[in-house]
Design an enzyme around this catalytic site. Structure first.
Site, PDB file in Angstrom:
ATOM      1  N   CYS A 118       0.584  -1.183   0.191  1.00 25.64           N
ATOM      2  CA  CYS A 118      -0.111   0.047  -0.028  1.00 25.64           C
ATOM      3  C   CYS A 118       0.967   1.271  -0.111  1.00 25.64           C
ATOM      4  CB  CYS A 118      -1.110   0.005   1.021  1.00 25.64           C
ATOM      5  SG  CYS A 118      -2.672   0.985   0.757  1.00 25.64           S
ATOM      6  N   HIS A 171      -3.859  -4.775   0.567  1.00 27.00           N
ATOM      7  CA  HIS A 171      -3.287  -5.494   1.531  1.00 27.00           C
ATOM      8  C   HIS A 171      -3.282  -6.769   1.613  1.00 27.00           C
ATOM      9  CE1 HIS A 171      -2.555  -1.881   3.939  1.00 27.00           C
ATOM     10  NE2 HIS A 171      -3.721  -1.130   3.595  1.00 27.00           N
ATOM     11  N   GLU A 206      -1.682  -9.017   3.585  1.00 27.88           N
ATOM     12  CA  GLU A 206      -1.777  -9.643   4.953  1.00 27.88           C
ATOM     13  C   GLU A 206      -2.865 -10.118   5.446  1.00 27.88           C
ATOM     14  OE1 GLU A 206      -1.220  -6.546   3.910  1.00 27.88           O
ATOM     15  OE2 GLU A 206      -1.356  -5.029   5.791  1.00 27.88           O
TER      16      GLU A 206
HETATM   17  N1  GLN Z   1      -1.904   6.725   2.896  1.00 22.55           N
HETATM   18  C1  GLN Z   1      -1.939   5.941   1.381  1.00 22.55           C
HETATM   19  C2  GLN Z   1      -3.329   6.313   0.703  1.00 22.55           C
HETATM   20  O1  GLN Z   1      -4.375   6.444   1.465  1.00 22.55           O
HETATM   21  C3  GLN Z   1      -1.829   4.424   1.794  1.00 22.55           C
HETATM   22  C4  GLN Z   1      -2.863   3.751   2.756  1.00 22.55           C
HETATM   23  C5  GLN Z   1      -2.215   2.503   3.111  1.00 22.55           C
HETATM   24  O2  GLN Z   1      -1.009   2.116   3.264  1.00 22.55           O
HETATM   25  N2  GLN Z   1      -3.047   1.722   3.609  1.00 22.55           N
HETATM   26  O3  GLN Z   1      -3.586   5.938  -0.393  1.00 22.55           O
END
Ligand code: GLN
Length: 547
Positions: A384, A521, A523
């Protein structure tokens, strides 16, 4: 239609006794006995969901396929019972009140006075009973009540489950109370008084526990169990231990060895067969007999609190199990890293991971860590925000887009390679985005499972062994496709795209031992017995690198 049975798990004495793990472990054992199981968490706080809470306070926000932002205990549930959770598996006092107040505003209560009893308690009961209508219909619903008995906050939940015993019938409900049995070193003995008091507290609100589960350094001795049974008015063989184990995946077998799940099955008259526990035994065996070790650095912002990266931590452990190595995690505060000191801080690591996160704090350090991993051919995994950092780094240092940045960190950046996609607003209006999280920050989050198509002959494709996958998201910003061609020309491969090709989901560098970033994500979908492919391959590359 079969009759679903309900198990309610309350906690006493103090918090953090491992109620979530206990619920998950009991769930795993009942599932191993051939039963359909699901688990629900009821949290007493007023936030509608943990989505807006700081992970350093509350730990990770666990995201489900349907895009619910939930308590991290749901992650344990998924990992132990391997059943996908949803919004229906997690309610807070806030969400219950929210829904009752919305009904009140709509006039649903026809002018009546709206009260905690019966309106709030009815709403809670409905949300619990609703789970019995899941597909496939569960034989058992475990309901974990957050907080500690005696808290003002959890009272409506306790009152609701007390009433449910009458509504559902005594034979269909089981109350398990988890308490602490401390060992007093000075006196050289275990103490049962806190347990007695906490059961007294529970009984004062009308709930008599059927089973007492004692968190204890060691298995509670027989004479002590008898004493607890006597004072707390439970069966002599209904007192069990929840012992401190060196690994959380040992809890189910420890429960089984004491006969906990058997007692539960008997008391609820469940059609349970002998459990098939070989997979759990194999898992524990491989945890105890690793053939090596890899050192992974997690370069992030919330390194002070490991709970903030719970699923990530577990997914890395799963990757280790799949490769027969122990994974040692090193949390590295990204703020400490610069391009000049990167080697001295990261030099001993076999793999580097930059996890998800929000806000610009420590971003320069994350980008410096990416540079280090890329140039030194150290296995790298960006998740992410970690993927976004990898893209920015590649744009700046390989593709020569020196002003590359994310709109999140630098709204005035010349080259917003990561940006707020204005189309989201239209998509939302057209109902194309399943679920979003409104934020005062002028953006919406992409939440929950989205499909992704993988390109042939890429690391991602080889890892998954499939071309269509689905992964869970929780972010506001996206890769800006205006830069795709330039980055591709500079050698970055976009190995995963949304089916329409408009969203970049995975990037990688060919020729590097393992340099992969994903916008989702992964995970959240890793399991102890089935490591997520990207974690499996990342640890495999780190293992190669450690030789
Ligand atoms: N801050 C980034 C976004 O909002 C990544 C978010 C995250 O890593 N969950 O796109």
């Amino acid at each position: 239609m079969k009759e679903t049975k309900f198990i309610f798990i309350t906690g006493g004495v103090l918090s953090s006794l491992g109620k979530g793990l206990a619920a998950a472990s009991l769930g795993a054992l009942l599932k191993a006995r051939g039963l359909e199981v699901t688990i629900q968490k009821l949290d007493p706080y007023i936030n509608v969901d943990p989505g807006t809470m700081n992970p350093t306070q509350h730990g990770e926000v666990f995201v489900t396929d349907d895009g619910a932002e939930t308590d991290l205990d749901l992650g344990h549930y998924e990992r132990y019972i391997d059943v996908a959770m949803s919004q229906r598996n997690n309610y807070t006092s806030g969400s219950i009140y929210y829904s009752v107040i919305s009904k009140e505003r709509r006039g649903d209560y026809l002018g009546g006075t709206v009260q905690v009893i019966p309106h709030i308690t009815d709403e809670i009961k409905l949300m619990i009973r609703n789970l019995a209508n899941s597909e496939p219909q569960p034989d058992v619903v475990l309901v974990e009540i957050g907080g500690t008995v005696g808290d003002i906050e959890s009272q409506p939940f306790l009152e609701a489950i007390r009433q449910l015993r009458g509504d559902l019938g005594r034979n269909n409900c089981l109350f398990i109370h988890l308490t602490l049995v401390p060992y007093l070193r000075a006196a050289g003995e275990y103490k049962t008084k806190p347990t007695q008091h906490s059961v007294k507290e529970l009984r004062s609100i009308g709930i008599t526990p059927d089973i007492i589960l004692c968190r204890c350094e060691q298995t509670v001795p027989e004479d002590l169990k008898r004493k607890i049974a006597l004072f707390c008015d439970v069966d002599r063989d209904a007192v069990f231990s929840s012992v401190d184990v060196d690994h959380v995946y040992k809890v189910p077998l420890a429960f089984y060895d004491e006969g906990f799940d058997q007692k539960v099955a008997i008391m609820l008259r469940l059609p349970a067969k002998n459990p098939e526990l070989q997979a759990w035994r194999d898992l524990v065996y491989s945890l105890d007999h690793p053939a090596g070790e890899v050192n992974i650095g997690i370069v992030g912002k919330y390194v002070e609190l490991k709970e903030a990266y719970k699923s990530l931590h577990e997914a890395l452990v799963h990757g280790g199990i799949a490769n027969n190595v122990a994974v040692t995690l090193h949390y590295v505060p990204s703020e400490d890293i610069t391009e000049t000191n990167a080697k001295s801080i990261l030099g001993k690591l076999d793999g580097i991971l930059v996890p998800g996160g929000f806000g610009e704090r420590g971003v320069d350090g994350k980008i410096a860590a990416v540079t280090y991993a890329r140039e030194n051919r150290v296995p790298f995994f960006g998740i992410c925000l970690g993927m976004q950092c990898a893209v920015i780094e590649y744009a700046r240092n390989v593709a020569g887009i020196t002003g590359a940045d994310s709109e999140e960190f630098n709204p005035l950046a010349q080259d917003k390679v990561i940006y707020l996609m204005k189309e989201w607003y239209d998509h939302r209006q057209q109902g194309l985005v399943k679920r979003t999280h409104e934020s005062g920050k002028g953006g919406t989050m992409r939440l929950g499972a989205y499909p992704c198509t993988l390109k042939d002959n890429t690391k991602a494709f080889a890892a998954y062994g499939a071309s269509s996958i689905e992964e869970r998201h929780r972010h506001r910003y996206e890769f800006n496709n205006d830069y795709m061609e330039t980055l591709e020309k500079a050698g970055l491969v976009f190995s995963g795209l949304s089916p329409h090709g408009d969203l970049a989901e995975i990037v990688e560098i060919p020729g590097h031992p393992w340099f992969v970033g994903c916008q989702f994500h992964p995970e959240f979908k890793s399991r102890p017995m089935r490591a997520h492919p990207l974690f499996r391959e990342f640890i495999k590359a780190a293992k190669e690198n450690s030789k």
